[in-house]
Design a protein around this motif. Structure first.
Motif: not given
Length: 361
Positions: A108, A111, A114, A177, A179
């Motif tokens: 996580h 992600w 990002t 969850d 990206v």
């Protein structure tokens, strides 16, 4: 002259009497209708045609009895091409401590990073469950907070929180969850900002992406794992009012039904709120039913095609496609996710089976 014709005078008096009785009867009839059938009577009246309201007239200052206070002025400029969507990203998770996130949920954290990588100039706001509850209690006391507390599942509270966070503060909301695959400013300005109308609407005030669209059945679902909007937008007011009213009417058993999450707080009420708002300003969400790639501008809302947010799960395209903005991992399907808890496996199996049927040759 009339005195010379008594018969004519008599007929005239008789006619006046009949006319007076008729007027009295009509007045009595209207009086009865007014007291017993007011709705029917008002339907007979010719009402003046209302002018189509401007976009700014749709903005509310209250939700139920709660004043929607303007957020503190942001030092950050709005997202490129938008009217007033601030450069901040909202998320919520079990912990807002990035050190704990790195230790307990390293995937996580990757992600999460990002979003900073592609948007370094954006403010990050992450609230854990307790902080999200405190936020709702502070800014939306009364019916909204009572409904929030009554929701038995964390995923339901998270759904309601995302709408409230944007309603109060504006910005981008995205699930943990997801990206980020493209700079947010590039979502909103796929064409020069000067082409956006700048009248009453003042440009783009909300950005949504299609989760799926099936032209043959005219069905559309708007993704709510990622969205962007200005504080106080009517779409957010609509969805919050809709959810609160349904929670107030629901039994405890209905609220605990995990298979009803999507319909109670998730994409179903969200899609309905977007559609109803667009209808109120003379637009039709159905125009987006063929929107796989690209975007469609409707009033102050930018609708992105399915590829933007749901490429991997709906179009079969890889994340390298230039229209892809966000990758959605969908941890609700993973072990421990909400779709696998408390009987939610039934919803998961039904959804997977439905997707197989829809995409089978």
């Amino acid at each position: 002259m009339l005195l010379r014709h008594p018969r004519l005078l008599l007929r005239l008096l008789h006619l006046l009497l009949v006319l007076a009785l008729l007027i009295k009867a009509i007045a009595l009839f209207v009086s009865i209708l007014s007291s017993h059938f007011p709705a029917f009577l008002s339907s007979l009246r010719v009402m003046p045609r209302k002018a189509t309201p401007t976009l700014t007239e749709h903005y509310s200052t209250h939700i139920f009895d709660i004043a929607i206070l303007p957020p503190p002025p942001s030092s950050l400029p709005p997202i490129a091409g938008s009217a007033s969507i601030p450069r901040q990203i909202h998320q919520t998770w079990k912990t807002s401590n990035l050190t704990l996130l790195a230790t307990q949920h390293p995937q996580h954290l990757q992600w999460y990073e990002t979003w900073t990588l592609h948007n370094p100039q954006y403010q990050r706001i992450v609230r854990d469950d307790a902080e999200a509850a405190a936020f709702v209690k502070q800014h939306f006391p009364g019916r909204v907070y009572d409904a929030y507390v009554r929701l038995p599942q964390v995923v339901q509270k998270t759904d309601l929180y995302r709408y409230l966070a944007l309603l109060r503060e504006g910005g981008v909301y995205t699930d943990m969850d997801t990206v980020c695959l493209k700079e947010i400013d590039d979502w909103v300005s796929p064409e020069p900002a000067s082409s956006f109308d700048g009248g009453a609407s003042g440009g783009i005030r909300f950005v949504v992406g299609l989760e799926w669209a099936y032209p043959e059945s005219n069905e559309i679902q708007i993704a709510q794992f990622t969205m962007a909007g200005t504080a106080g937008h009517p779409i957010l007011v609509r969805v919050v009012e809709q959810i609160v009213q349904r929670v107030e009417r629901a039994t405890d058993a209905e609220l605990r039904d995990v298979d009803g999450v999507i319909a109670l707080t998730g994409p179903v009420p969200w899609t309905r709120a977007v559609g109803k708002y667009l209808e109120s300003v003379g637009e039709d969400l159905g125009r987006a039913r063929n929107l796989t790639h690209g975007y469609l501008r409707m009033a102050d809302v930018l609708v992105l095609g399915v590829t933007a947010f749901s490429a991997g799960q709906e179009t079969g395209l890889g994340f390298e496609h230039p229209d892809v903005c966000v990758g959605h991992v969908g941890t609700g399907r993973m072990e421990g996710g909400w779709k696998r808890l408390h009987g939610g496996i039934k919803a998961l199996k039904e959804q997977i089976e439905m997707e197989r049927e829809l995409h089978s040759p």
